[in-house]
Design a protein around this motif. Sequence first.
Motif, PDB file in Angstrom:
ATOM      1  N   SER A   1       0.654  -1.607   0.137  1.00 24.08           N
ATOM      2  CA  SER A   1      -0.111  -0.402   0.214  1.00 24.08           C
ATOM      3  C   SER A   1       1.204   1.490  -0.498  1.00 24.08           C
ATOM      4  O   SER A   1       1.731   1.086   0.764  1.00 24.08           O
ATOM      5  N   LEU A   2       0.451   2.255  -0.959  1.00 18.93           N
ATOM      6  CA  LEU A   2       1.234   3.835  -1.540  1.00 18.93           C
ATOM      7  C   LEU A   2       0.859   4.331   0.182  1.00 18.93           C
ATOM      8  O   LEU A   2       1.470   5.716   0.583  1.00 18.93           O
TER       9      LEU A   2
ATOM     10  N   ASP B   1       2.311  -8.635   8.746  1.00 17.84           N
ATOM     11  CA  ASP B   1       1.678  -7.417   8.757  1.00 17.84           C
ATOM     12  C   ASP B   1       1.676  -7.065   9.943  1.00 17.84           C
ATOM     13  O   ASP B   1       1.469  -7.418  10.999  1.00 17.84           O
ATOM     14  N   GLY B   2       3.134  -6.287  10.776  1.00 14.21           N
ATOM     15  CA  GLY B   2       3.794  -6.232  12.541  1.00 14.21           C
ATOM     16  C   GLY B   2       2.824  -5.812  13.203  1.00 14.21           C
ATOM     17  O   GLY B   2       2.863  -5.327  14.083  1.00 14.21           O
ATOM     18  N   SER B   3       1.738  -5.221  12.205  1.00 16.45           N
ATOM     19  CA  SER B   3       0.444  -3.922  12.846  1.00 16.45           C
ATOM     20  C   SER B   3      -0.630  -5.015  13.083  1.00 16.45           C
ATOM     21  O   SER B   3      -1.652  -4.520  14.119  1.00 16.45           O
ATOM     22  N   CYS B   4      -0.412  -6.445  12.868  1.00 22.47           N
ATOM     23  CA  CYS B   4      -1.262  -7.317  13.530  1.00 22.47           C
ATOM     24  C   CYS B   4      -1.515  -8.354  14.040  1.00 22.47           C
ATOM     25  O   CYS B   4      -0.151  -8.500  14.655  1.00 22.47           O
ATOM     26  N   GLU B   5      -1.879  -8.913  15.350  1.00 18.81           N
ATOM     27  CA  GLU B   5      -2.173  -9.621  16.398  1.00 18.81           C
ATOM     28  C   GLU B   5      -1.572 -10.614  15.539  1.00 18.81           C
ATOM     29  O   GLU B   5      -0.244 -10.674  16.593  1.00 18.81           O
ATOM     30  N   GLU B   6      -1.690 -11.922  15.040  1.00 19.77           N
ATOM     31  CA  GLU B   6      -0.635 -12.718  14.505  1.00 19.77           C
ATOM     32  C   GLU B   6       0.087 -12.008  12.942  1.00 19.77           C
ATOM     33  O   GLU B   6      -0.505 -11.595  11.664  1.00 19.77           O
ATOM     34  N   ALA B   7       1.361 -11.937  12.478  1.00 12.42           N
ATOM     35  CA  ALA B   7       2.336 -10.327  11.548  1.00 12.42           C
ATOM     36  C   ALA B   7       2.312 -11.382  10.772  1.00 12.42           C
ATOM     37  O   ALA B   7       2.082 -11.366   9.562  1.00 12.42           O
ATOM     38  N   ASN B   8       1.979 -12.790  10.699  1.00  7.77           N
ATOM     39  CA  ASN B   8       2.173 -13.468   8.734  1.00  7.77           C
ATOM     40  C   ASN B   8       1.214 -14.484   9.062  1.00  7.77           C
ATOM     41  O   ASN B   8       1.280 -15.851   9.974  1.00  7.77           O
ATOM     42  N   VAL B   9       0.436 -14.842   8.619  1.00  4.82           N
ATOM     43  CA  VAL B   9      -0.537 -15.708   7.616  1.00  4.82           C
ATOM     44  C   VAL B   9      -0.649 -15.445   6.494  1.00  4.82           C
ATOM     45  O   VAL B   9      -0.886 -14.556   5.447  1.00  4.82           O
ATOM     46  N   VAL B  10      -1.795 -16.969   6.282  1.00  4.25           N
ATOM     47  CA  VAL B  10      -1.881 -17.396   5.136  1.00  4.25           C
ATOM     48  C   VAL B  10      -3.711 -17.314   4.878  1.00  4.25           C
ATOM     49  O   VAL B  10      -4.191 -17.639   6.132  1.00  4.25           O
TER      50      VAL B  10
ATOM     51  N   VAL C   1     -10.637 -11.001  -1.878  1.00  2.00           N
ATOM     52  CA  VAL C   1      -9.498 -10.245  -0.886  1.00  2.00           C
ATOM     53  C   VAL C   1      -8.632  -8.881  -1.250  1.00  2.00           C
ATOM     54  O   VAL C   1      -8.685  -8.001  -0.620  1.00  2.00           O
ATOM     55  N   VAL C   2      -8.726  -8.998  -3.210  1.00  2.00           N
ATOM     56  CA  VAL C   2      -7.809  -8.484  -3.574  1.00  2.00           C
ATOM     57  C   VAL C   2      -8.574  -6.721  -3.357  1.00  2.00           C
ATOM     58  O   VAL C   2      -7.580  -5.634  -3.245  1.00  2.00           O
ATOM     59  N   LYS C   3      -9.604  -6.624  -3.538  1.00  2.00           N
ATOM     60  CA  LYS C   3     -10.149  -5.824  -3.627  1.00  2.00           C
ATOM     61  C   LYS C   3     -10.242  -5.307  -2.318  1.00  2.00           C
ATOM     62  O   LYS C   3     -10.372  -3.900  -2.790  1.00  2.00           O
TER      63      LYS C   3
ATOM     64  N   SER D   1      -9.239  -1.033   1.544  1.00  2.00           N
ATOM     65  CA  SER D   1      -8.814  -0.255   2.316  1.00  2.00           C
ATOM     66  C   SER D   1      -7.897   0.930   2.574  1.00  2.00           C
ATOM     67  O   SER D   1      -7.112   0.634   3.814  1.00  2.00           O
ATOM     68  N   GLY D   2      -6.691   0.692   1.577  1.00  2.00           N
ATOM     69  CA  GLY D   2      -5.775   1.492   2.198  1.00  2.00           C
ATOM     70  C   GLY D   2      -4.551   0.681   2.162  1.00  2.00           C
ATOM     71  O   GLY D   2      -3.320   0.906   2.186  1.00  2.00           O
ATOM     72  N   GLY D   3      -4.721  -0.780   1.909  1.00  2.00           N
ATOM     73  CA  GLY D   3      -3.927  -1.492   2.267  1.00  2.00           C
ATOM     74  C   GLY D   3      -3.651  -2.540   4.427  1.00  2.00           C
ATOM     75  O   GLY D   3      -2.657  -3.037   3.905  1.00  2.00           O
ATOM     76  N   LYS D   4      -5.178  -2.428   4.203  1.00  2.00           N
ATOM     77  CA  LYS D   4      -5.264  -3.280   5.973  1.00  2.00           C
ATOM     78  C   LYS D   4      -5.651  -4.326   5.512  1.00  2.00           C
ATOM     79  O   LYS D   4      -6.518  -5.074   4.429  1.00  2.00           O
TER      80      LYS D   4
END
Length: 151
Positions: A48-49, A80-89, A126-128, A133-136
């Motif tokens: 996200s820019l 995303d380090g701002s989320c509770e679980e940083a790395n998810v799939v 998901v991508v939409k 959301s600006g990258g959330k």
Amino acid sequence: MTMRGIAAVYRREHNENPRILATPEDVDEMIDVLLESDITECAVQMYSLDRPRLSSGIFDHSFIVGVRKDRGAGVVSSADGSCEEANVVSVGNSELGRGPVYYCQNGSSFDFPLFSEIPIEKVRAVVKEFVASGGKRPECIDWDVAGYHDE
């Protein structure tokens, strides 16, 4: 405030000049291009820019999406380090096991757990949501912690 959009890298020329996604139509066009590729399993990295960068100048997050035309499926990964679980799939059919399945982007290969594959139409949604959301991290799918796969 005007949103600047999502930088998407899925072709070599995007390394220096990323494709900017700002609308649902941009997302559909990108996924259609990936599905029409000669490579069966294509991946795209997105950032996200509109989010702040770390003091080092790099993005504070990474969003990877893969599509497989042979199975009509794809995967999504969010760091995303701002989320509770940083790395998810993404989570599709957990009965398929952990994988791995591979997706390629510009000669690099990303592996995902097999259970992370979801239908292409869900990948589009998901991508939409990520773009809108600006990258959330999108909430329209289930996520599981990323990690090493049981072979």
